[in-house]
Scaffold this motif. Structure first.
Motif, PDB file in Angstrom:
ATOM      1  N   ASP A 171       0.838  -1.187   0.000  1.00 12.35           N
ATOM      2  CA  ASP A 171       0.000   0.000   0.000  1.00 12.35           C
ATOM      3  C   ASP A 171       0.880   1.246   0.000  1.00 12.35           C
ATOM      4  O   ASP A 171       1.746   1.398   0.862  1.00 12.35           O
ATOM      5  CB  ASP A 171      -0.892  -0.023   1.245  1.00 12.35           C
ATOM      6  N   HIS A 172       0.661   2.151  -0.957  1.00 12.67           N
ATOM      7  CA  HIS A 172       1.474   3.358  -1.050  1.00 12.67           C
ATOM      8  C   HIS A 172       1.366   4.224   0.195  1.00 12.67           C
ATOM      9  O   HIS A 172       2.262   5.018   0.484  1.00 12.67           O
ATOM     10  CB  HIS A 172       1.076   4.172  -2.287  1.00 12.67           C
ATOM     11  N   ARG A 173       0.285   4.075   0.930  1.00 12.71           N
ATOM     12  CA  ARG A 173       0.111   4.863   2.157  1.00 12.71           C
ATOM     13  C   ARG A 173       1.098   4.449   3.237  1.00 12.71           C
ATOM     14  O   ARG A 173       1.314   5.194   4.191  1.00 12.71           O
ATOM     15  CB  ARG A 173      -1.322   4.718   2.677  1.00 12.71           C
ATOM     16  N   GLU A 212       5.027  10.030  -6.429  1.00 12.86           N
ATOM     17  CA  GLU A 212       3.824  10.772  -6.028  1.00 12.86           C
ATOM     18  C   GLU A 212       3.039  10.042  -4.946  1.00 12.86           C
ATOM     19  O   GLU A 212       3.116   8.828  -4.795  1.00 12.86           O
ATOM     20  CB  GLU A 212       2.922  11.000  -7.246  1.00 12.86           C
ATOM     21  N   ASN A 213       2.304  10.849  -4.192  1.00 15.20           N
ATOM     22  CA  ASN A 213       1.319  10.349  -3.216  1.00 15.20           C
ATOM     23  C   ASN A 213       1.928   9.524  -2.090  1.00 15.20           C
ATOM     24  O   ASN A 213       1.294   8.599  -1.579  1.00 15.20           O
ATOM     25  CB  ASN A 213       0.232   9.533  -3.931  1.00 15.20           C
ATOM     26  N   ILE A 214       3.172   9.845  -1.726  1.00 20.86           N
ATOM     27  CA  ILE A 214       3.742   9.244  -0.530  1.00 20.86           C
ATOM     28  C   ILE A 214       4.250  10.367   0.375  1.00 20.86           C
ATOM     29  O   ILE A 214       4.631  11.440  -0.107  1.00 20.86           O
ATOM     30  CB  ILE A 214       4.872   8.238  -0.838  1.00 20.86           C
ATOM     31  N   GLN A 215       4.230  10.112   1.659  1.00 27.99           N
ATOM     32  CA  GLN A 215       4.591  11.141   2.629  1.00 27.99           C
ATOM     33  C   GLN A 215       6.071  11.506   2.547  1.00 27.99           C
ATOM     34  O   GLN A 215       6.929  10.633   2.495  1.00 27.99           O
ATOM     35  CB  GLN A 215       4.279  10.652   4.047  1.00 27.99           C
ATOM     36  N   LYS A 216       6.346  12.805   2.535  1.00 25.42           N
ATOM     37  CA  LYS A 216       7.723  13.297   2.527  1.00 25.42           C
ATOM     38  C   LYS A 216       8.100  13.766   3.926  1.00 25.42           C
ATOM     39  O   LYS A 216       7.346  14.484   4.583  1.00 25.42           O
ATOM     40  CB  LYS A 216       7.879  14.460   1.548  1.00 25.42           C
ATOM     41  N   ASP A 251       8.367   5.760 -10.422  1.00 26.19           N
ATOM     42  CA  ASP A 251       7.584   4.558 -10.140  1.00 26.19           C
ATOM     43  C   ASP A 251       8.454   3.308 -10.068  1.00 26.19           C
ATOM     44  O   ASP A 251       8.000   2.251  -9.611  1.00 26.19           O
ATOM     45  CB  ASP A 251       6.493   4.357 -11.201  1.00 26.19           C
ATOM     46  N   TYR A 308       8.687   1.139  -6.849  1.00 27.99           N
ATOM     47  CA  TYR A 308       7.726   0.082  -6.502  1.00 27.99           C
ATOM     48  C   TYR A 308       8.210  -1.278  -7.002  1.00 27.99           C
ATOM     49  O   TYR A 308       7.994  -2.299  -6.345  1.00 27.99           O
ATOM     50  CB  TYR A 308       6.340   0.433  -7.049  1.00 27.99           C
ATOM     51  N   TYR A 314       5.960  18.742   3.149  1.00 30.78           N
ATOM     52  CA  TYR A 314       6.682  17.712   3.889  1.00 30.78           C
ATOM     53  C   TYR A 314       6.560  17.973   5.388  1.00 30.78           C
ATOM     54  O   TYR A 314       6.212  19.077   5.827  1.00 30.78           O
ATOM     55  CB  TYR A 314       8.158  17.682   3.475  1.00 30.78           C
TER      56      TYR A 314
END
Length: 274
Positions: A3-5, A28-32, A75, A78, A239
């Motif tokens: 899960d990207h989260r 993209e869409n991951i916490q910095k 990407d 991943y 961030y």
């Protein structure tokens, strides 16, 4: 598929202006997360601090990337995560010796400019006091075939203070995956091209982040690499910021304490010999 989260990316930051641009290229869409590094927080100190601040945040996979890392195909991380998970590697990165011409140190550890870490597993293993006791290397300790390496290396090197972290993991029985890398540009002399586990171009590491905006030579060189990648550099990255305001003073106090201790021991030894 993870899960990207549950994936995060962290940068120990020296140059904010460079980060404003390079962070636009991050996956993209991951916490910095950002650790303030301009006051001397880097290398092994940054790793210790990272573990302290990220503990218990539910991160499964952590990407470490300096601000002079410019992702071409973000990407690809991943694919790396899938490979690490499938083959039970705890982390990956580029060897600090034997892989590229500008780094001739240990072939058994990575350089921290980029790595992907199974943070969930690392969090379970973590022992800061044990890590610090592993800054040594024994003859023929790591049974690894280095014959295919094309560049120079020193298999006895203790050049970087953070080697203890990687040596500790290896001595714990954990596996490190070494990513392929090359030097893509004639005349540049520094920039490194890193490939993902599928052999695809992943990122450029331009080196000399501290010099961006200060040195005309390195600013122009890094900007030429930026020009190869299409992106919007007008945004400000969002961030979570970590700053240990007392770090400089704690480090200074620690160094002075070591000096005082050494002087006391020297004096004691002199008195004992009398």
């Amino acid at each position: 598929m993870t899960d990207h989260r549950n994936i995060a990316i962290i940068t120990t930051l020296i140059n904010k202006e460079l980060y404003k641009k390079s962070a636009q290229l991050f996956p993209e869409n991951i916490q910095k997360y950002v650790i303030e590094g301009s006051k001397g927080m880097f290398a092994i100190d940054s790793i210790y601090y990272m573990m302290k601040k990220l503990k218990g945040k539910g991160i499964e996979w952590l990407i470490m990337a300096d601000e002079d890392v410019l992702f071409i195909h973000p990407d690809g991380v991943y694919a790396i995560i899938d490979s690490l998970q499938k083959n039970d590697f705890i982390l990956c990165g580029v060897r600090d010796g034997g892989q590229i011409k500008t780094r001739k140190q240990s072939p058994y550890a990575i350089n921290t400019f980029f790595s992907v870490i199974n943070f969930k597993k690392l969090e379970q293993l973590w022992d800061s006091s044990a890590v610090g006791k592993n800054q040594y290397i024994l003859p023929n300790e790591f049974q690894e075939d280095l014959a295919a390496l094309q560049e120079e290396y020193d298999n006895t090197s203790l050049f970087e203070p953070y080697y203890c972290f990687y040596f500790w993991l290896r001595r714990m029985g954990e596996k490190i995956l070494f990513l392929e890398a090359s030097e893509p540009f004639e005349g540049d002399g520094l920039t490194t091209l890193v490939f993902d586990t599928n052999g695809k171009e992943l990122l450029y590491h331009t080196w000399y982040a501290r010099s961006y905006g200060e040195s005309e030579k390195h600013t122009q060189r890094i900007d030429k690499v930026f020009d190869l990648i299409k992106f919007d550099d007008t945004k400000n990255p969002e961030y979570i910021y970590f700053y240990d305001k007392l770090f400089y003073f704690k480090k200074h106090w620690r160094k002075n304490s070591i000096r005082v201790k050494m002087k006391i021991e020297l004096l004691f030894n002199k008195l004992r010999r009398k």
